[in-house]
Design an enzyme around this catalytic site. Structure first.
Site, PDB file in Angstrom:
ATOM      1  N   TYR A 109      -8.235  -2.185  19.907  1.00  0.00           N
ATOM      2  CA  TYR A 109      -8.609  -0.831  20.297  1.00  0.00           C
ATOM      3  C   TYR A 109      -7.387  -0.147  20.899  1.00  0.00           C
ATOM      4  CZ  TYR A 109     -10.384   3.073  22.971  1.00  0.00           C
ATOM      5  OH  TYR A 109     -10.588   4.340  23.452  1.00  0.00           O
ATOM      6  N   GLU A 197      -8.703   8.367  19.357  1.00  0.00           N
ATOM      7  CA  GLU A 197      -9.194   7.005  19.510  1.00  0.00           C
ATOM      8  C   GLU A 197      -9.114   6.263  18.177  1.00  0.00           C
ATOM      9  OE1 GLU A 197     -12.679   5.676  22.348  1.00  0.00           O
ATOM     10  OE2 GLU A 197     -13.446   6.317  20.419  1.00  0.00           O
TER      11      GLU A 197
END
Ligand code: GDP
Ligand code: MN
Length: 390
Positions: A109, A197
């Site tokens: 991530y 993101e």
């Protein structure tokens, strides 16, 4: 403003950020054609909606032939997709992204978001890709690296290296990750994003660092600086009431309550919402008509408020300064004639041209209650709504 995954990937590619290659398709035939043009044996068909969690909702499917791609596209297109982020009614899929299938060695991530406490963007990285970052931050904060980004200097090379190292990347993969993060940060800063993101960022079997998913939110207030970004807006994904309001320059935010509000000034709008809550009811919206709203904008505002089926009463609270009370009054009358107001309407007017405004309302013969203070107005509209419910 939100954009689709395929648009976020286009933007990132311009900054040298490697993303999973793919082609947008709006029909099953186009999806089959896309599979053939990609030329691989494996592809992934991904529903394009302004919400995440698509994998869990069945909106991301691996396919191994053009026929397969068409079949999956057929099953997704034109239907609502329900994911943990869409709410129970789901969001209709109008496009799919057919992307090259990758063999994933590892998933990570990475994201950049504005940290309101520090007042700067922060790069976040975690080796636990695919998992929701809120969960990691809450349960295992040590698994999340945070690096504040200087808004003028950008992400520094040592910071990018530290993040790559934290993810366990070494050698060539580390260099690729540094280039990736640098590009991501540049895109975020230059395009006035509020969130960028990548979940997951992947290391492929052949050592490439690639964005498998991409989500970018842009700051609405800076869109005028980026016409190409503004052009990516997809209004079909937004609340139609908010889209209509923005066309008239009205600051409207849909909420869950049942008392519609029309107010001038953001501060007064907040105070009005508080007053409604204090009287035991909930506002159906925030609406600041601003100082320069025209009669047409006011009429549009009423239409928008009334198009919300939860609205059981309306409170108009205008403190005329730049906004003149007579303009509001004419807007109220025009709206009542055009759309018909069948719920209790309480109006509190004060300030510039208030006598003219009150006269217009009185002479209109409209069924409304005039209030003389904010407290009284909130109390009256809440009482009227409760009386109507009995
Ligand atoms: P989201 O669920 O809306 O966040 O959509 P993502 O784009 O993140 O996709 C969900 C999941 O599908 C990813 O976390 C991956 O595990 C998987 N996925 C997507 N593309 C590929 C691919 O090319 N190969 C493999 N093996 N898995 C993929
Ligand atoms: Mn994802």
């Amino acid at each position: 403003m939100k954009v689709h995954e395929y648009q976020a990937k286009e933007v990132l590619e311009r900054y040298g950020v490697r993303t999973q290659r793919g082609i947008v398709a709006e029909t099953p035939e186009e999806a089959a054609e896309a599979f053939r043009s990609l030329g691989g044996e494996l592809a992934v068909v991904k529903a394009q909606i302004h919400a995440g969690g698509r994998g869990k909702g069945g909106g991301v499917k691996l396919v191994t032939s053009a026929e397969d791609a068409a079949r999956v596209a057929e099953a997704l297109l034109g239907k609502p997709l329900v994911t943990p982020q869409t709410g129970p009614q789901g969001q209709v899929v109008r496009k799919v992204f057919v992307a090259e299938g990758l063999d994933l060695a590892r998933e990570f991530y990475v994201g950049i978001a504005l940290d309101r406490r520090l007042g700067v963007p922060v790069l976040m990285a975690s080796a636990e890709g695919g998992v929701e970052i809120e969960t990691i931050a809450a349960e295992r904060p040590e698994a999340l690296l945070k690096q504040p980004i200087h808004p003028a200097l950008g992400l520094q090379p040592y910071q990018a290296r530290r993040a790559a190292f934290f993810l366990g990347l070494r050698g060539d993969a580390m260099k690729k990750a540094v280039a990736f993060l640098t590009g991501l940060s540049q895109a975020y800063l230059e395009l006035d994003a509020s969130l960028a993101e990548i979940n997951p960022l992947v290391l492929t079997d052949d050592g490439e660092v690639v964005a498998l998913d991409a989500k970018i939110d842009f700051d609405d207030n800076a869109l005028f600086r980026h016409p190409d970004v503004a052009a990516m807006r997809d209004e079909t994904e937004e609340d139609p009431k908010e889209v209509a309001a923005s066309k008239y320059g009205l600051n409207y935010v849909a909420l869950d309550g049942n008392i519609g509000c029309m107010v001038n000034g953001a501060g007064l709008a907040m105070a009005t919402m508080d007053a409604i809550k204090l009287c035991g009811e909930e506002p159906a919206n925030f609406l600041d008509v601003g100082g320069g709203a025209t009669e047409e904008a006011i009429t549009a505002g009423f239409r928008i408020i009334l198009s919300d089926r939860n609205v059981r009463g309306i409170l108009v609270n205008i403190f005329g300064g730049i906004m003149r009370c007579d303009v509001i009054a004419r807007g109220v009358v025009a709206a009542a004639e055009a759309v018909g107001i069948e719920v209790p309407l309480v109006v509190r007017l004060e300030g510039t041209n208030v006598d003219e405004g009150r006269r217009i309302l009185e002479e209109s013969g409209l069924d409304l209650v005039a209030a003389h203070s904010l407290d009284e107005a909130a109390r009256l509209v809440c009482e009227a709504v409760r009386a109507a419910q009995k």
